[in-house]
Design a protein around this motif. Structure first.
Motif, PDB file in Angstrom:
ATOM      1  N   HIS A 168       5.636  35.347   6.487  1.00 13.25           N
ATOM      2  CA  HIS A 168       5.732  36.358   7.542  1.00 13.25           C
ATOM      3  C   HIS A 168       5.125  35.933   8.862  1.00 13.25           C
ATOM      4  O   HIS A 168       5.373  36.547   9.882  1.00 13.25           O
ATOM      5  N   ARG A 169       4.293  34.898   8.860  1.00 14.41           N
ATOM      6  CA  ARG A 169       3.584  34.550  10.081  1.00 14.41           C
ATOM      7  C   ARG A 169       3.941  33.171  10.622  1.00 14.41           C
ATOM      8  O   ARG A 169       3.405  32.761  11.630  1.00 14.41           O
ATOM      9  N   ARG A 171       7.097  30.261  11.600  1.00 11.29           N
ATOM     10  CA  ARG A 171       8.531  30.130  11.855  1.00 11.29           C
ATOM     11  C   ARG A 171       9.249  29.622  10.607  1.00 11.29           C
ATOM     12  O   ARG A 171      10.314  30.113  10.247  1.00 11.29           O
ATOM     13  N   ILE A 174       9.800  32.427   8.210  1.00  6.61           N
ATOM     14  CA  ILE A 174      10.823  33.370   8.691  1.00  6.61           C
ATOM     15  C   ILE A 174      12.218  32.773   8.490  1.00  6.61           C
ATOM     16  O   ILE A 174      13.148  33.452   8.054  1.00  6.61           O
ATOM     17  N   ARG A 177      13.137  33.094   4.864  1.00  4.74           N
ATOM     18  CA  ARG A 177      13.583  34.437   4.498  1.00  4.74           C
ATOM     19  C   ARG A 177      14.974  34.710   5.048  1.00  4.74           C
ATOM     20  O   ARG A 177      15.813  35.322   4.369  1.00  4.74           O
TER      21      ARG A 177
ATOM     22  N   LEU B  91      14.599  41.236   7.845  1.00  8.70           N
ATOM     23  CA  LEU B  91      13.704  40.712   8.875  1.00  8.70           C
ATOM     24  C   LEU B  91      13.603  41.740  10.003  1.00  8.70           C
ATOM     25  O   LEU B  91      14.565  42.451  10.292  1.00  8.70           O
ATOM     26  N   GLU B  95      11.518  39.098  14.194  1.00 12.18           N
ATOM     27  CA  GLU B  95      11.784  37.944  13.328  1.00 12.18           C
ATOM     28  C   GLU B  95      13.228  37.481  13.457  1.00 12.18           C
ATOM     29  O   GLU B  95      13.508  36.274  13.415  1.00 12.18           O
ATOM     30  N   ASN B  96      14.155  38.425  13.609  1.00 15.88           N
ATOM     31  CA  ASN B  96      15.544  38.051  13.842  1.00 15.88           C
ATOM     32  C   ASN B  96      15.656  37.183  15.095  1.00 15.88           C
ATOM     33  O   ASN B  96      16.367  36.177  15.113  1.00 15.88           O
ATOM     34  N   GLU B  98      13.308  35.371  16.347  1.00 10.57           N
ATOM     35  CA  GLU B  98      12.639  34.093  16.092  1.00 10.57           C
ATOM     36  C   GLU B  98      13.590  33.100  15.426  1.00 10.57           C
ATOM     37  O   GLU B  98      13.575  31.904  15.722  1.00 10.57           O
ATOM     38  N   VAL B  99      14.435  33.597  14.491  1.00 14.05           N
ATOM     39  CA  VAL B  99      15.358  32.694  13.811  1.00 14.05           C
ATOM     40  C   VAL B  99      16.280  32.030  14.832  1.00 14.05           C
ATOM     41  O   VAL B  99      16.618  30.851  14.711  1.00 14.05           O
TER      42      VAL B  99
END
Lengths: 615, 233
Positions: A168-169, A171, A174, A177, B91, B95-96, B98-99
């Protein structure tokens, strides 16, 4: 009361290492969609590497705190590198291959690692060093409890926390996931999946290696660690929900405690308990405790071409072969006759698995359960009721069929990987029943004296018996494929939705198909038992399930004839390998890897491509 | 800047694209128009490498990208916003984004979450919300913002107005025009002619996997016969 607290703490300690293994497995699956059967092998390698690093070489000389913990961490890192290498050298080449071939490839890695570990570390159990600072025991509530166990209890939640932070923290987390949800979209956003896959394998493998190395102060390292842990890890991952870390943690606690208390209450059936919990969970929540219905794109079904009728030349060739099989044997020696009889049984065994995998469209990684159920069914009748062979041969298919009905009821409700894992878990449960229930099954010593009736003792007569029964079984299975039931089976494979829409009860069709295949495998198993004069737990073991899989995949899933040829080729090859080499697992594993790498669509696929090119 | 030449694509054995050729100039907004199943989405997917083209060229500033992996095509500067949005449902908005984030080319003003929030202010209010719990319009904004985070030079927008409420469609058109003013080249596909007319400079009409007609948006709006032939249902 005191012993209950101790058991509860023991359960928590085992839960930690189970969680580490299962976490690695579930993370790898989430991103790559590969069920890594070699994950248990990585765990075992972690333990062996940890043993070597902490008891030999510079770290062992350094000793003390850094010697031990340095060795453990280094073992985890080395296992991570090995996992990355497996991904890089092997799996990367077969991501486009059918799912079954990927699973088969990781199976092959299990075989190879087994023999490599045997070569390097030898067959004996190895005792690791004790952990510095954590020797001895601490008093809790007036009870003495080993410090190392307390430490392990903390490892689980700490690793869960660290993994949560990672996911979660950072890159990297993320991206992992995101890739678990929709790989294609991640790629379209400019992320190189290959690097993501390699690193997720490294991460998962390092977790397995860490779990293995952390076992050193608890138990001796041996060559059976891989299979023991992989089945438990599967159970945990399935209970928790594929791809869910929190679910894996919960399920690990559940299974760890179940083992700890199961040993007190039902010492003999601990694995069966785990299975019962799994079955209950899957019935109530088909995607596991915290699992979700797979989001994103479902894998496209691979519609298979219709089964052709056998061409005339093939029928003629079959007739000629049959005549030869009847006419020639009187001129053959006893050894050749018993090898041929074994092959006939393997042909029926492979044909029965083919019914599930080809027309049924399901994967079974535990088909030996039904082979063994037939063998044990006949042997138990002989042992406890002195039943003659004729009765045993009639009873065996029913025994196996009933086992198939029970196990199949669960398996056909799940799809793809869940179903395949469940079949494997069931087979392990059948194996552990045969292995642990010594009073009834004789345990590891098996049941001896399962001989054919007087009239069938000669090798020649027994060959004709095997030929007749296996031939009949194969013909019936083949007939079934072209009967309305077989068409319904194929229809539900190609499109469950459309099959349902025209009134086919797909679950029921799959269930019945599963049971029929089990019954046929049981017939093969019973004959095998009478041929050998004995039964052993190995009849139900994972290697035998793999045999069946390889035979089917070798010949080709899409043809009726394929499994028959595959069975003859493979059982002949294995017979010779075992005779000439102690390292038959290594050779076999490498052979499977070669098959998977060079014929990623199977031999039948390669043949069909050639026909397409010609057309 | 983008030049597609003789692009063919298959789904399994079905031949979908039969040699599509089109081009998009620097800073231009080109709209692919056509009926359902004409091949608009497949053209986008084939450019992006999501569906590997079986023949033809995809030239970005003269460099052929056909047959490359889609992550390489994304890195070369093409951003893809799929029709079905494909938000990472578990996400969060942050976070989306960030991807999708990639370093900006030297000397250009790169995209960051704050800049994306200026373009779509509604996203700023839901930074921590999982993508799966957003409305269709919010998801559409997020998917565009996510792609922009990779600093593309050319944006492929597959049916950005589909399934959105009229007021959201208006917001979407404003956003696209804002991107255009910043000099971004855009290839979008649309069924909504009014929306296309609001944002596009030029139209490419596509039918049964082939480019049939191309004209300026104004000319197309004036030409009833062409519209009837290729677009009316």
């Amino acid at each position: 009361m005191d012993s209950l607290i101790v058991q509860a703490l023991n359960g928590l300690a085992s839960a930690s290492s189970l969680f580490l293994v299962a976490a690695g497995l579930t993370v790898i699956f989430g991103v790559s969609r590969i069920v890594n059967f070699a994950h248990g092998s990585l765990y075992m390698l972690g333990a062996y590497l940890g043993w070597t690093l902490t008891s030999h070489g510079p770290l062992a000389e350094l000793g003390g705190f850094f010697g031990f913990w340095g060795g453990v961490l280094l073992a985890a890192l080395a296992t991570g590198l090995i996992g990355a290498a497996i991904e890089f050298l092997l799996l990367r080449r077969i991501y486009r291959a059918p799912e079954l071939f990927q699973l088969l490839a990781t199976f092959a890695v299990v075989l190879v690692v087994q023999d490599i570990a045997l070569l390097i570390w030898g067959p004996q159990d190895l005792l690791g060093p004790r952990a510095p600072l954590l020797r001895g025991a601490t008093e809790i509530l007036g009870l003495r409890f080993p410090r190392y166990e307390l430490f392990l209890i903390c490892v689980g939640p700490v690793m869960l926390g660290l993994l949560w932070l990672l996911f979660h923290r950072t890159r990297f987390g993320i991206l992992l996931r995101a890739a678990t949800q929709d790989r294609e979209m991640v790629a379209a956003l400019g992320v190189d999946q290959r690097r993501l896959f390699t690193s997720v394998f490294a991460l998962g493998s390092a977790l397995a290696g860490l779990a293995g190395a952390l076992q050193l102060p608890r138990e001796a390292v041996n060559l059976h660690m891989d299979m023991a842990v992989i089945v438990e890890a599967f159970v945990i991952v399935v209970i928790g929900g594929l791809g869910s870390l929190g679910g894996a943690f919960l399920a690990a606690l559940l299974i760890g405690e179940l083992h700890a208390f199961g040993i007190l209450v039902f010492p003999r059936i601990t694995l069966v308990l785990a299975f019962l919990v799994m079955a209950a969970v899957l019935v109530l929540r088909p995607h596991g405790l915290l699992g979700r219905k797979p989001s994103g794109l479902l894998p496209a079904a691979v519609p298979s071409p219709p089964l052709p009728r056998a061409p005339r030349w093939l029928v003629q060739a079959g007739a000629v072969a049959l005549v030869l099989l009847v006419v020639l044997p009187p001129f053959l020696g006893d050894y050749a006759l018993s090898v041929m009889a074994d092959m006939a049984m393997m042909v029926l065994f492979a044909a029965s698995l083919h019914l599930i995998m080809g027309p049924g469209g399901m994967a079974s990684f535990g088909h030996a359960a039904y082979f063994g159920a037939g063998a044990y069914g006949a042997a138990l009748l002989a042992k406890h009721f002195a039943a003659p062979m004729e009765v045993g041969l009639v009873f065996a298919p029913f025994a196996a069929g009933i086992v198939g009905l029970v196990f199949g009821w669960f398996c056909v409700r799940l799809s793809g990987v869940y179903s395949a894992m469940l079949t494997l878990a069931f087979a392990q449960i059948a194996w552990s029943t045969a292995f642990q229930w010594v009073e009834v099954t004789g345990g590891d010593n098996g049941i001896l004296g399962v001989w054919p009736s007087e009239w069938a003792r000669g090798k020649l007569v027994f060959w004709y018996l095997a030929l007749a029964l296996c031939g009949l079984g194969v013909v019936l299975l083949r007939r079934l494929l072209y009967a309305p039931f077989g068409m319904a089976l194929r229809a539900q494979r190609d499109s469950p939705l459309r099959a349902e829409a025209i009134g086919i009860d797909t679950l029921r069709v799959r269930w019945v198909g599963f049971a029929i295949a089990a019954a046929a495998a049981g017939m093969a198993g019973a004959l095998f038992a009478y041929g050998k004069g004995s039964v052993f737990p190995s009849f139900l073991g994972i290697p035998r399930s793999v045999d069946a899989l390889v035979m089917v995949l070798l010949g080709g899933v899409q043809t009726v004839l394929g499994p028959l040829l595959g069975a003859v080729a493979y059982s002949g090859l294995q017979e010779q390998l075992v005779r000439i080499s102690d390292l038959w697992r290594l050779v076999l594993g490498v052979a499977i890897l070669a098959l998977v790498l060079f014929f990623p669509g199977g031999l039948a696929g390669a043949l069909r491509r050639r026909e397409d090119d010609r057309a | 800047m983008l030049r597609v030449d003789g692009l063919h694509a298959h789904y399994g054995r079905a031949h979908i694209l039969h040699g599509v050729s089109l081009d998009v100039a620097q800073g231009e907004v080109v709209c692919l128009l056509g009926r359902n199943g004409a091949g608009k989405s497949t053209t986008m997917k084939a450019i992006m490498g999501v569906v590997p083209p079986s023949a033809g060229q995809v030239l970005l500033d003269g460099k052929d990208l056909a047959g490359r992996a889609s992550f390489e095509i994304a890195r070369a500067g093409i951003g893809y916003v799929p029709e079905d949005r494909r938000i990472f449902a578990e996400l969060t908005v942050e976070e989306n984004l960030e991807v999708g984030r990639r370093a900006a080319p030297a000397g250009s003003q790169g995209w960051n979450p704050e800049r994306a929030y200026t373009l779509f202010p509604v996203l700023a209010e839901m930074r921590r919300r999982p993508g799966g719990r957003m409305s269709g319009g919010e998801q559409q904004m997020l998917t565009i913002a996510r792609t922009l985070m990779g600093n593309p030079r050319l944006l492929l927008l597959d049916e950005p107005s589909e399934g959105l409420a009229p007021v959201v469609v208006e917001r979407m058109a404003e956003a696209i025009l804002a991107l255009k003013r910043e000099g971004l080249s855009i290839l979008l596909s649309e069924q909504n002619l009014a929306f296309a007319n609001a944002v596009a400079d030029r139209a490419c009409l596509i039918e049964t996997g082939q480019l049939r007609h191309t004209a300026s948006m104004a000319a197309l709006m004036a030409d009833d016969e062409v519209r009837a032939r290729y677009l009316s249902v």
